[in-house]
Design an enzyme around this catalytic site. Structure first.
Site, PDB file in Angstrom:
ATOM      1  N   PRO A 130      -5.524 -11.184   8.268  1.00 44.62           N
ATOM      2  CA  PRO A 130      -6.300 -10.920   9.482  1.00 44.62           C
ATOM      3  C   PRO A 130      -6.488  -9.418   9.678  1.00 44.62           C
ATOM      4  O   PRO A 130      -5.608  -8.627   9.304  1.00 44.62           O
ATOM      5  CB  PRO A 130      -5.427 -11.504  10.605  1.00 44.62           C
ATOM      6  CG  PRO A 130      -4.073 -11.700  10.023  1.00 44.62           C
ATOM      7  CD  PRO A 130      -4.223 -11.786   8.534  1.00 44.62           C
ATOM      8  N   ASP A 131      -7.615  -9.029  10.235  1.00 46.44           N
ATOM      9  CA  ASP A 131      -7.836  -7.615  10.579  1.00 46.44           C
ATOM     10  C   ASP A 131      -7.262  -7.414  11.985  1.00 46.44           C
ATOM     11  O   ASP A 131      -7.868  -7.805  12.985  1.00 46.44           O
ATOM     12  CB  ASP A 131      -9.331  -7.290  10.538  1.00 46.44           C
ATOM     13  CG  ASP A 131      -9.579  -5.791  10.712  1.00 46.44           C
ATOM     14  OD1 ASP A 131      -8.828  -5.152  11.490  1.00 46.44           O
ATOM     15  OD2 ASP A 131     -10.504  -5.261  10.080  1.00 46.44           O
ATOM     16  N   ILE A 132      -6.087  -6.841  12.040  1.00 49.13           N
ATOM     17  CA  ILE A 132      -5.347  -6.737  13.308  1.00 49.13           C
ATOM     18  C   ILE A 132      -6.144  -5.915  14.320  1.00 49.13           C
ATOM     19  O   ILE A 132      -6.341  -6.315  15.466  1.00 49.13           O
ATOM     20  CB  ILE A 132      -3.954  -6.100  13.065  1.00 49.13           C
ATOM     21  CG1 ILE A 132      -3.190  -6.931  12.027  1.00 49.13           C
ATOM     22  CG2 ILE A 132      -3.183  -6.001  14.372  1.00 49.13           C
ATOM     23  CD1 ILE A 132      -1.909  -6.287  11.533  1.00 49.13           C
ATOM     24  N   LYS A 167     -16.960   1.803   9.840  1.00 49.23           N
ATOM     25  CA  LYS A 167     -15.748   1.072  10.216  1.00 49.23           C
ATOM     26  C   LYS A 167     -15.627   0.993  11.735  1.00 49.23           C
ATOM     27  O   LYS A 167     -15.235  -0.026  12.296  1.00 49.23           O
ATOM     28  CB  LYS A 167     -14.551   1.826   9.638  1.00 49.23           C
ATOM     29  CG  LYS A 167     -13.406   0.945   9.259  1.00 49.23           C
ATOM     30  CD  LYS A 167     -12.392   1.682   8.417  1.00 49.23           C
ATOM     31  CE  LYS A 167     -12.738   1.653   6.948  1.00 49.23           C
ATOM     32  NZ  LYS A 167     -11.693   2.210   6.100  1.00 49.23           N
ATOM     33  N   ASN A 210       0.850  -1.188   0.000  1.00 46.33           N
ATOM     34  CA  ASN A 210       0.000   0.000   0.000  1.00 46.33           C
ATOM     35  C   ASN A 210       0.882   1.232   0.000  1.00 46.33           C
ATOM     36  O   ASN A 210       1.999   1.182   0.516  1.00 46.33           O
ATOM     37  CB  ASN A 210      -0.851   0.039   1.277  1.00 46.33           C
ATOM     38  CG  ASN A 210      -2.050  -0.880   1.178  1.00 46.33           C
ATOM     39  OD1 ASN A 210      -2.637  -1.034   0.121  1.00 46.33           O
ATOM     40  ND2 ASN A 210      -2.401  -1.494   2.287  1.00 46.33           N
TER      41      ASN A 210
HETATM   42  O1  C5P Z   1     -10.547  -1.998   7.245  1.00 43.09           O
HETATM   43  P1  C5P Z   1      -9.711  -0.834   6.893  1.00 43.09           P
HETATM   44  O2  C5P Z   1      -8.375  -1.207   6.322  1.00 43.09           O
HETATM   45  O3  C5P Z   1     -10.387   0.184   6.046  1.00 43.09           O
HETATM   46  O4  C5P Z   1      -9.493  -0.129   8.311  1.00 43.09           O
HETATM   47  C1  C5P Z   1      -8.454   0.749   8.585  1.00 43.09           C
HETATM   48  C2  C5P Z   1      -8.029   0.624  10.017  1.00 43.09           C
HETATM   49  O5  C5P Z   1      -7.883  -0.748  10.392  1.00 43.09           O
HETATM   50  C3  C5P Z   1      -6.679   1.226  10.258  1.00 43.09           C
HETATM   51  O6  C5P Z   1      -6.648   1.675  11.584  1.00 43.09           O
HETATM   52  C4  C5P Z   1      -5.763   0.051  10.017  1.00 43.09           C
HETATM   53  O7  C5P Z   1      -4.505   0.215  10.643  1.00 43.09           O
HETATM   54  C5  C5P Z   1      -6.534  -1.085  10.619  1.00 43.09           C
HETATM   55  N1  C5P Z   1      -6.303  -2.393   9.960  1.00 43.09           N
HETATM   56  C6  C5P Z   1      -5.701  -3.440  10.625  1.00 43.09           C
HETATM   57  N2  C5P Z   1      -5.557  -4.664  10.019  1.00 43.09           N
HETATM   58  C7  C5P Z   1      -5.988  -4.861   8.755  1.00 43.09           C
HETATM   59  C8  C5P Z   1      -6.613  -3.807   8.077  1.00 43.09           C
HETATM   60  C9  C5P Z   1      -6.761  -2.594   8.687  1.00 43.09           C
HETATM   61  O8  C5P Z   1      -5.288  -3.265  11.768  1.00 43.09           O
HETATM   62  N3  C5P Z   1      -5.815  -6.038   8.195  1.00 43.09           N
END
Ligand code: C5P
Length: 398
Positions: free
Chosen positions: A307-309, A339, A211
């Protein structure tokens, strides 16, 4: 420029040592940050740099002599120290440390230090043997006991040709410490975990998916949290910055690395701020060797979800207070709020991509349970300071 030093009255005391030439640069940096600088020198310092240099840089007459007739009441030592928010001695020679540790008042600068009613910071600079000498160490311990902050010294090559501890910190480092000194310690004793930068998902050993993210906002936040007294761990994807002073940085590359580094630290943290631009997908069929063009046509890259951290940390029982970022190209409020709900986090900072990407400045809107809080457009450093303040308020710190 950030706000910490704007209008702050700082007496810079220069004592006799070769590092005195660096004090000229320090004065310039302080002035650039909006500080009101008054220079005072010991007689010894004038043998290394003239008072004219400091007068030109600070735009004010320099004081050296205790019997200077310019103060109508002949009390320069009282008047100059009373006006100050801070006295900063840089460089501080071994002799000067010895004198002020013993409360001596045998020249103008030492008398000002003794007569002060403001904090004192000193940046020692001397030969390593002089620094290591038990007498100096005794004096330093004594000053610390009196609440004086000692900045450095660093180790490295010395003017005398020797190598060791005793070098004055570089002017930029001293500036950083002085700025930190003026930041209210809103997060004292808190542990803050931050992710920053992009992740890099390998396709083969030399190619990958990533990114666009400079890491600037995450690094600015790490610095602001550290300056506010927090113990900061920064889990960082590949970026061009070095770690801010006093911040523990863990380098990672992929989203899975970042996830692992965060999850082992998350329960120990009080606050988690996810700033990283984590790749949503990684390559399921990453090649062990470099893909070759002439091997069976266009390669198919198969993606699987990362994974969504942030959502995982937010779901932890007894987990930290979670803060997310939402960078959107349009519909900021609706997307940011959605979100926030989906990830179940108390606070999200939204920004439009066109306002802040890669640049120094940004525009942030904070969304939390109490409503919407737009912050005025500012540098990422200034916005970080305000976001930290907001977090401190929401988490009930001080
Ligand atoms: O879901 P999205 O990427 O739009 O959300 C952005 C927020 O989620 C940011 O704070 C980003 O650091 C966190 N994030 C995360 N892990 C991911 C995707 C996003 O911690 N896989």
């Amino acid at each position: 420029m950030t706000m910490e030093l704007n209008g702050k009255r700082i007496v810079v005391g220069v004592t006799g040592g070769i590092a005195a030439y660096k004090a000229a640069e320090l004065v310039r940096l302080l002035i650039r940050q909006g500080a009101d600088v008054q220079v005072a020198m010991t007689d010894g310092a004038t043998h290394f740099v003239t008072s004219t240099t400091f007068q030109a840089l600070s735009g004010k007459p320099v004081y050296v002599d205790q019997w200077d007739a310019r103060m109508p009441n002949a009390m320069a030592h009282i008047d100059l120290s009373r006006r100050a928010d801070l006295i900063l001695i840089a460089p501080a020679s071994a002799d000067f440390l010895a004198r002020i540790a013993h409360g001596m008042a045998n020249d103008l600068l030492a008398t000002m230090v003794l007569a002060r009613n403001c904090p004192l910071l000193v940046a020692p600079a001397m030969n390593r043997q002089m620094w290591e000498n038990p007498a100096t160490q005794r004096n330093v311990a004594c000053l610390q006991g009196d609440g004086v902050q000692i900045l450095g010294p660093a180790s490295g090559e010395q003017a005398c040709g020797e190598n060791g501890q005793g070098r004055m910190l570089e002017p930029e480092e001293i500036l950083d410490r002085v700025q930190t000194f003026f930041v209210p310690k809103l997060l004292a004793g808190r542990k803050v975990l931050i992710t920053a930068g992009p992740t890099f998902e390998a396709i083969d050993p030399v190619r990958g998916i990533t990114n666009l993210s400079s890491g600037r906002m995450g690094y600015a936040l790490a610095r602001a949290a550290q300056q506010a007294g927090a113990e900061v761990t920064l889990v960082s994807g590949p970026v061009a910055f070095s770690a801010p002073q006093g911040v523990d940085r863990i380098n990672v590359r992929s989203a899975l690395d970042m996830h692992a580094a965060v999850m082992v630290r998350a329960t120990d943290a009080d606050i988690f701020i996810a700033v990283a631009a984590v790749a949503d997908y990684r390559v399921a069929n990453a090649a062990e060797h470099k893909l070759k063009k002439d091997h069976g046509g266009v390669p198919l890259i198969e993606l699987i979800e990362n994974p969504d951290i942030l959502a995982e940390v937010a779901a932890l029982k007894d987990g930290p207070f979670c803060v997310g970022f939402a960078a959107e190209s349009h519909n900021l409020e609706a997307y940011a709020q959605a979100k926030r709900r989906k990830k179940n986090i108390p606070l999200i900072a939204g920004n439009l991509i066109q306002d802040g990407f890669g640049g120094d400045a940004n525009r942030l809107i904070l969304f939390d349970d109490t409503g919407t809080h737009p912050l005025a457009p500012a540098s990422k450093e200034e916005l970080s300071r305000q976001l930290i303040e907001h977090i401190a308020k929401l988490t009930g710190a001080h």
